[in-house]
Write a protein that holds these residues in place. Sequence first.
Motif, PDB file in Angstrom:
ATOM      1  N   ASP A   1      70.718   0.551  91.457  1.00  0.00           N
ATOM      2  CA  ASP A   1      70.941  -0.005  90.117  1.00  0.00           C
ATOM      3  C   ASP A   1      71.884   0.826  89.263  1.00  0.00           C
ATOM      4  N   GLY A   2      72.345   1.980  89.765  1.00  0.00           N
ATOM      5  CA  GLY A   2      73.294   2.759  88.991  1.00  0.00           C
ATOM      6  C   GLY A   2      73.041   4.253  89.042  1.00  0.00           C
ATOM      7  N   VAL A   3      73.653   4.939  88.088  1.00  0.00           N
ATOM      8  CA  VAL A   3      73.553   6.390  87.938  1.00  0.00           C
ATOM      9  C   VAL A   3      72.686   6.659  86.720  1.00  0.00           C
ATOM     10  N   PHE A   4      71.681   7.543  86.894  1.00  0.00           N
ATOM     11  CA  PHE A   4      70.699   7.753  85.835  1.00  0.00           C
ATOM     12  C   PHE A   4      70.431   9.230  85.583  1.00  0.00           C
ATOM     13  N   VAL A   5      70.094   9.543  84.335  1.00  0.00           N
ATOM     14  CA  VAL A   5      69.604  10.858  83.938  1.00  0.00           C
ATOM     15  C   VAL A   5      68.373  10.648  83.074  1.00  0.00           C
ATOM     16  N   ARG A   6      67.557  11.707  82.985  1.00  0.00           N
ATOM     17  CA  ARG A   6      66.367  11.682  82.133  1.00  0.00           C
ATOM     18  C   ARG A   6      66.207  13.030  81.444  1.00  0.00           C
ATOM     19  N   ALA A   7      65.552  12.991  80.295  1.00  0.00           N
ATOM     20  CA  ALA A   7      65.234  14.214  79.560  1.00  0.00           C
ATOM     21  C   ALA A   7      63.771  14.552  79.800  1.00  0.00           C
ATOM     22  N   TYR A   8      63.505  15.633  80.530  1.00  0.00           N
ATOM     23  CA  TYR A   8      62.110  15.955  80.813  1.00  0.00           C
ATOM     24  C   TYR A   8      61.354  16.340  79.552  1.00  0.00           C
ATOM     25  N   ARG A   9      62.070  16.720  78.490  1.00  0.00           N
ATOM     26  CA  ARG A   9      61.413  17.031  77.209  1.00  0.00           C
ATOM     27  C   ARG A   9      61.160  15.792  76.370  1.00  0.00           C
ATOM     28  N   GLY A  10      61.636  14.650  76.820  1.00  0.00           N
ATOM     29  CA  GLY A  10      61.367  13.400  76.137  1.00  0.00           C
ATOM     30  C   GLY A  10      62.363  13.059  75.038  1.00  0.00           C
ATOM     31  N   PRO A  11      62.001  12.079  74.199  1.00  0.00           N
ATOM     32  CA  PRO A  11      62.915  11.566  73.176  1.00  0.00           C
ATOM     33  C   PRO A  11      63.387  12.590  72.149  1.00  0.00           C
ATOM     34  N   ALA A  12      62.696  13.692  71.997  1.00  0.00           N
ATOM     35  CA  ALA A  12      63.130  14.719  71.036  1.00  0.00           C
ATOM     36  C   ALA A  12      64.304  15.542  71.557  1.00  0.00           C
ATOM     37  N   SER A  13      64.647  15.395  72.814  1.00  0.00           N
ATOM     38  CA  SER A  13      65.757  16.145  73.405  1.00  0.00           C
ATOM     39  C   SER A  13      67.059  15.829  72.672  1.00  0.00           C
ATOM     40  N   GLY A  14      67.784  16.869  72.286  1.00  0.00           N
ATOM     41  CA  GLY A  14      69.019  16.691  71.528  1.00  0.00           C
ATOM     42  C   GLY A  14      70.071  15.893  72.263  1.00  0.00           C
ATOM     43  N   TRP A  15      70.251  16.164  73.568  1.00  0.00           N
ATOM     44  CA  TRP A  15      71.290  15.433  74.292  1.00  0.00           C
ATOM     45  C   TRP A  15      70.932  13.959  74.396  1.00  0.00           C
ATOM     46  N   PHE A  16      69.637  13.654  74.571  1.00  0.00           N
ATOM     47  CA  PHE A  16      69.228  12.248  74.652  1.00  0.00           C
ATOM     48  C   PHE A  16      69.519  11.543  73.334  1.00  0.00           C
ATOM     49  N   GLN A  17      69.151  12.169  72.231  1.00  0.00           N
ATOM     50  CA  GLN A  17      69.413  11.571  70.920  1.00  0.00           C
ATOM     51  C   GLN A  17      70.907  11.329  70.708  1.00  0.00           C
ATOM     52  N   ALA A  18      71.731  12.293  71.148  1.00  0.00           N
ATOM     53  CA  ALA A  18      73.182  12.136  70.995  1.00  0.00           C
ATOM     54  C   ALA A  18      73.701  10.958  71.819  1.00  0.00           C
ATOM     55  N   THR A  19      73.157  10.729  73.010  1.00  0.00           N
ATOM     56  CA  THR A  19      73.626   9.591  73.820  1.00  0.00           C
ATOM     57  C   THR A  19      73.295   8.275  73.147  1.00  0.00           C
ATOM     58  N   GLN A  20      72.228   8.261  72.368  1.00  0.00           N
ATOM     59  CA  GLN A  20      71.808   7.027  71.720  1.00  0.00           C
ATOM     60  C   GLN A  20      72.534   6.767  70.408  1.00  0.00           C
ATOM     61  N   THR A  21      73.120   7.798  69.821  1.00  0.00           N
ATOM     62  CA  THR A  21      73.806   7.650  68.543  1.00  0.00           C
ATOM     63  C   THR A  21      75.057   6.789  68.661  1.00  0.00           C
ATOM     64  N   CYS A  22      75.911   7.106  69.617  1.00  0.00           N
ATOM     65  CA  CYS A  22      77.173   6.376  69.753  1.00  0.00           C
ATOM     66  C   CYS A  22      77.271   5.631  71.074  1.00  0.00           C
ATOM     67  N   GLY A  23      76.597   6.136  72.091  1.00  0.00           N
ATOM     68  CA  GLY A  23      76.613   5.457  73.386  1.00  0.00           C
ATOM     69  C   GLY A  23      77.769   5.831  74.285  1.00  0.00           C
ATOM     70  N   GLN A  24      78.600   6.789  73.866  1.00  0.00           N
ATOM     71  CA  GLN A  24      79.738   7.190  74.674  1.00  0.00           C
ATOM     72  C   GLN A  24      79.796   8.701  74.812  1.00  0.00           C
ATOM     73  N   GLY A  25      80.545   9.141  75.791  1.00  0.00           N
ATOM     74  CA  GLY A  25      80.756  10.566  75.996  1.00  0.00           C
ATOM     75  C   GLY A  25      81.490  10.780  77.293  1.00  0.00           C
ATOM     76  N   THR A  26      81.258  11.935  77.893  1.00  0.00           N
ATOM     77  CA  THR A  26      81.882  12.240  79.174  1.00  0.00           C
ATOM     78  C   THR A  26      80.875  12.903  80.086  1.00  0.00           C
ATOM     79  N   ILE A  27      81.149  12.801  81.376  1.00  0.00           N
ATOM     80  CA  ILE A  27      80.434  13.614  82.355  1.00  0.00           C
ATOM     81  C   ILE A  27      81.479  14.338  83.192  1.00  0.00           C
ATOM     82  N   ARG A  28      81.116  15.554  83.613  1.00  0.00           N
ATOM     83  CA  ARG A  28      81.976  16.325  84.507  1.00  0.00           C
ATOM     84  C   ARG A  28      81.213  16.572  85.797  1.00  0.00           C
ATOM     85  N   TYR A  29      81.889  16.313  86.890  1.00  0.00           N
ATOM     86  CA  TYR A  29      81.328  16.571  88.220  1.00  0.00           C
ATOM     87  C   TYR A  29      82.485  16.666  89.198  1.00  0.00           C
ATOM     88  N   ASP A  30      82.312  17.454  90.207  1.00  0.00           N
ATOM     89  CA  ASP A  30      83.296  17.522  91.283  1.00  0.00           C
ATOM     90  C   ASP A  30      84.719  17.739  90.770  1.00  0.00           C
TER      91      ASP A  30
END
Length: 141
Positions: A47-76
Amino acid sequence: MTATHTRPWTARELAALDAAFSIILAARTDDGPPPGSVEIGLVVTPDGVFVRAYRGPASGWFQATQTCGQGTIRYDGRTVPVHFQRAAPQDEPAIHDAVDHAYVRKYGAAASGGIATDQARATTVRITPLTAMAPMRHETP
């Protein structure tokens, strides 16, 4: 709100993401560039590529992904503009089960135990590549 144009992951991208131990995720906010980035584990399912915040909804990075819905990922050695979309457990239970299993397969039962909690499942984010990063909207007074 700006339209988001995504594209499917290529087979090569999915293979590289599946092989990657982690990615560097940076979410944008309406206020501009993100204050930082986070290294995070990820999984690939049918179904796709997924990440999760083990600290839950209070996690700063999770909140940031929900604010605008865009960003970048770096890999390889690549930086890819992406769209972040929350996958709510009540809306897509089969996806959450597949993500749980993918974390165990990739990282082992002991290392992934905290990522299958209700708290972490509530922060499941699907990452989809963008065709281009949408411009930030800036309101003038």
